[in-house]
Design an enzyme around this catalytic site. Structure first.
Site, short mmCIF file in Angstrom:
data_model
loop_
_atom_site.label_atom_id
_atom_site.label_comp_id
_atom_site.label_asym_id
_atom_site.label_seq_id
_atom_site.Cartn_x
_atom_site.Cartn_y
_atom_site.Cartn_z
N THR A 28 25.05 25.57 -44.42
CA THR A 28 26.27 26.88 -44.97
C THR A 28 26.64 26.76 -45.52
O THR A 28 27.20 27.55 -46.40
CB THR A 28 27.39 26.55 -43.25
OG1 THR A 28 27.21 25.43 -42.58
CG2 THR A 28 25.90 26.94 -41.85
N PHE A 35 21.38 29.82 -37.46
CA PHE A 35 21.18 31.27 -36.72
C PHE A 35 21.94 31.04 -35.77
O PHE A 35 22.03 31.97 -35.69
CB PHE A 35 19.94 30.13 -35.80
CG PHE A 35 18.75 30.23 -36.05
CD1 PHE A 35 18.36 31.57 -37.10
CD2 PHE A 35 17.51 29.56 -35.81
CE1 PHE A 35 17.45 32.09 -38.19
CE2 PHE A 35 16.10 30.16 -36.43
CZ PHE A 35 16.06 31.18 -37.51
N ARG A 36 23.47 30.04 -34.81
CA ARG A 36 23.60 30.19 -34.45
C ARG A 36 25.20 30.55 -33.68
O ARG A 36 25.98 30.70 -33.46
CB ARG A 36 22.85 29.13 -33.12
CG ARG A 36 21.91 29.50 -32.15
CD ARG A 36 21.02 28.30 -31.67
NE ARG A 36 19.82 28.82 -31.01
CZ ARG A 36 18.79 28.50 -31.60
NH1 ARG A 36 18.96 27.91 -33.22
NH2 ARG A 36 17.32 28.83 -31.31
N GLN A 102 15.33 19.58 -39.27
CA GLN A 102 14.86 20.68 -39.02
C GLN A 102 14.85 22.22 -40.11
O GLN A 102 14.52 23.58 -39.64
CB GLN A 102 15.94 21.48 -38.01
CG GLN A 102 15.85 20.61 -37.39
CD GLN A 102 17.52 20.74 -35.70
OE1 GLN A 102 16.42 21.36 -34.96
NE2 GLN A 102 18.07 20.56 -35.50
N ASP A 105 14.62 24.64 -46.08
CA ASP A 105 15.37 24.99 -47.37
C ASP A 105 14.92 24.46 -49.11
O ASP A 105 15.20 24.51 -49.90
CB ASP A 105 17.07 25.04 -47.10
CG ASP A 105 17.82 24.04 -46.85
OD1 ASP A 105 17.31 22.79 -47.28
OD2 ASP A 105 18.31 24.98 -46.37
N HIS A 122 10.03 21.52 -39.48
CA HIS A 122 10.40 22.91 -38.72
C HIS A 122 9.18 23.39 -40.61
O HIS A 122 9.32 24.66 -40.45
CB HIS A 122 11.33 23.36 -38.75
CG HIS A 122 11.67 23.34 -37.68
ND1 HIS A 122 13.11 23.28 -37.10
CD2 HIS A 122 10.66 22.79 -36.30
CE1 HIS A 122 12.85 23.37 -35.96
NE2 HIS A 122 11.88 23.12 -35.02
N CYS A 133 -7.24 27.37 -44.33
CA CYS A 133 -7.61 25.95 -45.06
C CYS A 133 -6.72 25.46 -45.90
O CYS A 133 -7.13 24.38 -46.23
CB CYS A 133 -8.75 26.44 -46.45
SG CYS A 133 -7.92 27.78 -47.41
N CYS A 158 -10.78 31.42 -48.68
CA CYS A 158 -11.08 31.39 -47.28
C CYS A 158 -11.05 32.84 -46.34
O CYS A 158 -11.60 32.87 -45.48
CB CYS A 158 -11.25 30.72 -46.72
SG CYS A 158 -9.82 30.13 -45.27
N SER A 197 23.01 23.11 -33.89
CA SER A 197 23.19 22.82 -32.15
C SER A 197 22.52 22.04 -31.09
O SER A 197 23.00 22.05 -29.79
CB SER A 197 22.97 24.53 -32.13
OG SER A 197 21.39 24.71 -32.62
P1 NAD Z 1 21.66 26.32 -34.72
O1 NAD Z 1 22.04 27.34 -36.35
O2 NAD Z 1 21.41 26.64 -34.13
O3 NAD Z 1 22.97 25.17 -34.90
C1 NAD Z 1 23.44 24.81 -36.40
C2 NAD Z 1 24.98 23.93 -35.78
O4 NAD Z 1 25.37 23.73 -37.44
C3 NAD Z 1 25.98 25.24 -34.88
O5 NAD Z 1 26.02 23.71 -33.81
C4 NAD Z 1 27.30 25.18 -36.19
O6 NAD Z 1 27.85 25.37 -35.06
C5 NAD Z 1 27.22 24.30 -36.88
N1 NAD Z 1 27.32 24.03 -38.10
C6 NAD Z 1 27.13 24.94 -39.49
N2 NAD Z 1 28.58 24.93 -40.71
C7 NAD Z 1 29.06 23.99 -39.88
C8 NAD Z 1 29.38 23.52 -40.81
N3 NAD Z 1 29.83 23.99 -42.03
N4 NAD Z 1 29.85 22.43 -40.61
C9 NAD Z 1 29.65 21.23 -38.89
N5 NAD Z 1 28.81 21.88 -38.59
C10 NAD Z 1 28.61 23.41 -39.15
O7 NAD Z 1 21.02 25.29 -36.27
P2 NAD Z 1 20.01 24.23 -35.79
O8 NAD Z 1 20.25 23.30 -34.73
O9 NAD Z 1 19.14 23.74 -37.21
O10 NAD Z 1 18.03 25.18 -34.85
C11 NAD Z 1 18.34 25.87 -35.65
C12 NAD Z 1 16.51 26.46 -36.45
O11 NAD Z 1 16.76 27.51 -37.55
C13 NAD Z 1 16.10 25.28 -36.59
O12 NAD Z 1 14.92 24.94 -36.77
C14 NAD Z 1 15.88 25.15 -38.43
O13 NAD Z 1 14.37 25.17 -38.71
C15 NAD Z 1 16.08 26.83 -38.94
N6 NAD Z 1 16.91 26.85 -39.90
C16 NAD Z 1 16.79 26.54 -41.12
C17 NAD Z 1 17.78 26.93 -42.03
C18 NAD Z 1 18.00 26.51 -43.42
O14 NAD Z 1 16.94 25.67 -44.03
N7 NAD Z 1 18.99 26.55 -44.34
C19 NAD Z 1 18.65 28.52 -41.94
C20 NAD Z 1 18.74 28.99 -40.73
C21 NAD Z 1 18.42 28.50 -39.44
#
Ligand code: NAD
Length: 248
Positions: A28, A35-36, A102, A105, A122, A133, A158, A197
């Site tokens: 982030t 996502f959450r 997970q 990027d 992921h 293929c 394919c 999360s």
């Molecule tokens: P999630 O969105 O479920 O959880 C992210 C967690 O990180 C949250 O609990 C949030 O409070 C915390 N967070 C966010 N920014 C933060 C910071 N600066 N410092 C501390 N904590 C911080 O993400 P998840 O558990 O990875 O699961 C979501 C799915 O979405 C995964 O499978 C992932 O592949 C995918 N996803 C990936 C990306 C990416 O590749 N950057 C982005 C979005 C979603």
């Protein structure tokens, strides 16, 4: 530095077999929304397309490409932040045996962590593959096709369906990557979870496996997670700042 950060710093120094387990939260600070997170999480803005729907319906497939090519190019524009850089240094120094992520990027690798030591459970959103293929396609080529023809055609080799190389909801996990991640979790004496999360399974089962196999489980996350109760150490805080204080 507070007591918990000091304890984690000591644990990292003493570790013989450390793994990092990362989620969207570590990216982030590079401008990629997770996502959450309340308010900003992608989940509230656009529901992900489940794998079965993508496979079953050509219209949904093209909608998925439209989102990828017409939405903001957040992944393409992002650069690694200090959290990625600190973890990459741990890998380079031999302190961290693997980063299990997970994220899709590619920022751990771009920060300098060797690709073989980054286990993308992921997948990766920066390129595409044929689901039949497994031929690799670069997104620039598919984006051009989408711009010109308004759609992405099937695999030229394919005829199979093309998809970004991510694992969608409902899609089978990559078995070789999962097996390697499980082996690292069993061998770890320290598992550092950063920015997840911990609600998406089977990935979230990996830190649990590390803990059950004897690792010290540390979690750094802005918000509480369902695994805080079994963790040996939890820090609720910002990742860049917390990780930086661990290496000062
Ligand atoms: P999630 O969105 O479920 O959880 C992210 C967690 O990180 C949250 O609990 C949030 O409070 C915390 N967070 C966010 N920014 C933060 C910071 N600066 N410092 C501390 N904590 C911080 O993400 P998840 O558990 O990875 O699961 C979501 C799915 O979405 C995964 O499978 C992932 O592949 C995918 N996803 C990936 C990306 C990416 O590749 N950057 C982005 C979005 C979603």
């Amino acid at each position: 530095m507070n007591e918990r950060t000091a304890l984690l710093k000591q644990r990292i120094q003493d570790a013989r077999s450390m793994i990092c387990f990362t989620g969207a939260g570590i990216s982030t600070e590079s401008g990629i929304p997770d996502f959450r997170s309340p308010g900003t999480g992608l989940w509230q803005q656009q529901k992900p397309i489940p794998f079965q729907d993508f496979i079953a319906d050509e219209v949904i497939r093209q909608e998925s490409w439209r989102r990828r090519f017409e939405g903001p190019a957040v992944i393409e524009r992002a650069t690694p932040n200090r959290g990625h850089e600190i973890m990459a240094r741990w890998v380079q120094e031999g302190r961290c045996r693997a980063i299990v992520t997970q994220n899709v990027d590619g920022l751990h690798q771009r920060a300098g962590a060797a690709a073989e030591q980054v286990l993308e459970v992921h997948g990766n959103a920066t390129y595409a593959r044929c689901l039949s293929c497994e031929r690799r396609y670069e997104l620039a080529e598919l984006a051009e096709q989408f711009r010109t023809h308004g759609q992405v055609a099937p695999c030229e080799a394919c005829g199979g369906i093309l998809k970004t190389a991510t694992i969608s909801f409902g899609q089978a996990m990559p078995s070789a990557v999962m097996s390697a991640a499980e082996a690292h979790c069993r061998a770890a004496d320290l598992c550092l979870v950063a920015g997840s999360s911990l609600v998406v399974y089977p990935a979230a089962g990996l830190p649990e496996l590390a803990k059950a196999s004897g690792a010290f489980l540390a979690i750094i996350n802005r918000e509480p997670t369902p695994m805080d109760g079994i963790a040996d150490l939890v820090i609720h805080g910002e990742l860049g700042e917390t990780l930086a204080s661990l290496v000062e």
